[in-house]
Design an enzyme around this catalytic site. Structure first.
Site, PDB file in Angstrom:
ATOM      1  N   ASP A  32      -0.398 -32.259  17.918  1.00  0.00           N
ATOM      2  CA  ASP A  32      -0.268 -30.801  17.875  1.00  0.00           C
ATOM      3  C   ASP A  32      -1.328 -30.167  16.960  1.00  0.00           C
ATOM      4  OD1 ASP A  32       0.603 -31.322  15.284  1.00  0.00           O
ATOM      5  OD2 ASP A  32       2.696 -30.777  15.659  1.00  0.00           O
ATOM      6  N   GLU A  53      -1.934 -32.091  13.940  1.00  0.00           N
ATOM      7  CA  GLU A  53      -2.393 -33.469  14.116  1.00  0.00           C
ATOM      8  C   GLU A  53      -1.239 -34.454  13.951  1.00  0.00           C
ATOM      9  OE1 GLU A  53      -6.036 -33.144  11.374  1.00  0.00           O
ATOM     10  OE2 GLU A  53      -6.787 -32.702  13.365  1.00  0.00           O
ATOM     11  N   GLU A  90      -6.341 -24.208   1.749  1.00  0.00           N
ATOM     12  CA  GLU A  90      -5.629 -24.502   2.994  1.00  0.00           C
ATOM     13  C   GLU A  90      -4.167 -24.090   2.867  1.00  0.00           C
ATOM     14  OE1 GLU A  90      -4.710 -28.712   4.065  1.00  0.00           O
ATOM     15  OE2 GLU A  90      -5.612 -28.185   5.978  1.00  0.00           O
TER      16      GLU A  90
HETATM   17  C1  BGC Z   1      -4.646 -29.261   9.882  1.00  0.00           C
HETATM   18  C2  BGC Z   1      -5.382 -28.913  11.162  1.00  0.00           C
HETATM   19  C3  BGC Z   1      -6.802 -28.493  10.839  1.00  0.00           C
HETATM   20  C4  BGC Z   1      -7.499 -29.523   9.973  1.00  0.00           C
HETATM   21  C5  BGC Z   1      -8.853 -29.034   9.469  1.00  0.00           C
HETATM   22  C6  BGC Z   1      -5.430 -30.320   9.145  1.00  0.00           C
HETATM   23  O1  BGC Z   1      -4.753 -30.645   7.971  1.00  0.00           O
HETATM   24  O2  BGC Z   1      -3.371 -29.756  10.179  1.00  0.00           O
HETATM   25  O3  BGC Z   1      -4.736 -27.843  11.801  1.00  0.00           O
HETATM   26  O4  BGC Z   1      -7.494 -28.321  12.040  1.00  0.00           O
HETATM   27  O5  BGC Z   1      -6.724 -29.806   8.845  1.00  0.00           O
HETATM   28  O6  BGC Z   1      -8.736 -27.813   8.788  1.00  0.00           O
END
Ligand code: BGC
Length: 369
Positions: free
Chosen positions: A168, A171, A324
């Protein structure tokens, strides 16, 4: 008209800084790294990158968005043979070879990472790319001709893989078929159809099949489910409402989905968790999702709520950089924070996707004009 509150110098400054982070960190190839300062994020994801390009396109960094879209088109056309094998396998009723499935992230030069350990098979990013590309071309009146072949290949790839289980947005959960993944694929195919870039009817036919499957299997309590047959919610489903409009953003399914997300994942002060069982870095709140929620609020006229999310994202910036995720007021699973910090260090900052969602929401609210 933007209100004085949204035009505050703080927001204008963070919006400028966000655009600067995005354009400065962009590689000469056109790829955007997810996060330049976080070991495993020094790659370019189609999912992150497409939203980042959307922010650049809105924010006036037209060349930056162009360069990203050209990079994506090259990545896809370089893999025409692989895509051909996948389409042929599916047409023969077979499972494509694992090694042929397109990855979720690439090196900044556009190569496969060669990682065996990454959670690579994710189809949503390719749908999101088609959506972001059409938005960009329309917004700036650009010629779609250089993208025709990449679009044809991507549509073929998605039409052949949309109904396969895959990881998803986060990931995870490869065994399932995810509402947000289907929404992104549908969003991309519908955008290509509406832009008149598909003369085969494949986009329209696939959209109809996705709608039928989601209607039959993808709902619970009247709203969208995290995965088909599931009975829980995930904030990535917000994208099915805005921007992908895979369900009517103001209709009953959207309202039930939003109500479940507000009940289970939204903090009253602002900020949004990913899903109730999330343990990654303790399950904090994600600026990316606050941006998505605010964007939807703005679209359905809940401007004060949208502004609350914009303010909350801005309050998470340190030295003008967005992470993030922010622990904020509440971690869903605080006992898991330490193990992620030991494994990969503090959570990724600056995350370009966080800056992008802030910019998109700022643009929706009139902070960027
Ligand atoms: C997130 C993804 C994202 C990736 C890079 C992962 O931890 O779950 O949604 O694309 O980091 O930012």
């Amino acid at each position: 008209m933007p209100t004085p509150a949204t035009q505050s110098p703080g927001h204008a400054r963070l919006a400028r800084r966000s655009l600067e982070v995005i354009t400065t960190e962009q590689a000469p190839s056109g790829a955007y790294p997810a996060c330049p300062d976080y070991e495993v994020y020094r790659y370019s994801w189609f999912r992150d990158g497409s939203f980042i390009a959307e922010a650049a396109s809105r924010g006036g960094a037209v060349d930056s968005a162009d360069a990203f879209h050209r990079w994506c088109a090259n990545v896809v056309t370089d893999r025409a043979d692989r895509i051909g094998r996948i389409v042929a396998a599916r047409a023969a009723g077979e499972q494509p070879a694992e090694a042929d499935l397109l990855p979720t992230r690439y090196t900044l030069e556009g190569a496969d990472t060669g990682d065996v350990g990454w959670w690579d098979f994710q189809t949503d990013g390719y749908g999101t790319w088609l959506w972001a590309l059409t938005e960009h071309l329309r917004r700036h009146g650009s010629d779609p001709a250089p993208y025709r072949e990449a679009v044809r290949l991507t549509v073929g790839y998605l039409a052949a893989t949309w109904d396969l289980p895959c990881y998803d947005w986060w990931e995870e959960y490869r065994e399932h078929r995810h509402g947000a993944t289907l929404g992104a694929i549908r969003g991309g195919l519908a955008a290509i159809h509406a832009a008149g870039l598909d003369d085969t009817g494949l986009c329209e036919r696939t959209v109809t099949r996705i709608d039928t499957l989601v209607r039959d299997d993808g709902l619970y309590d009247g709203g969208l489910a995290k995965w088909l047959g599931g009975d829980t919610v995930d904030a990535s489903l917000l994208a099915c409402l805005t921007p992908f409009a895979s369900v009517d953003p103001a209709g009953p399914i959207a309202r039930a989905t939003l109500a479940a997300i507000e009940r289970d994942l939204v903090e009253p002060e602002g900020g949004v968790h990913r899903y109730p069982q999330d343990v990654f870095y303790g399950g904090g709140q994600w600026p990316v999702l606050a941006g998505l929620l605010g964007w939807h609020y703005a679209r359905v006229g809940r401007v004060d709520d949208a502004r609350r999310e914009l303010d909350w994202i801005a309050s998470q910036a340190a030295d003008g950089l967005l992470p993030e995720q922010a622990p904020g007021v509440r971690l869903l699973a605080p006992e898991h924070l330490a193990r992620w910090e030991e494994r990969w260090g503090p959570n990724a900052t600056p995350l370009l996707w966080s800056h992008a969602m802030y910019l998109i929401l700022a643009h929706e609210l009139g902070v960027l004009v």
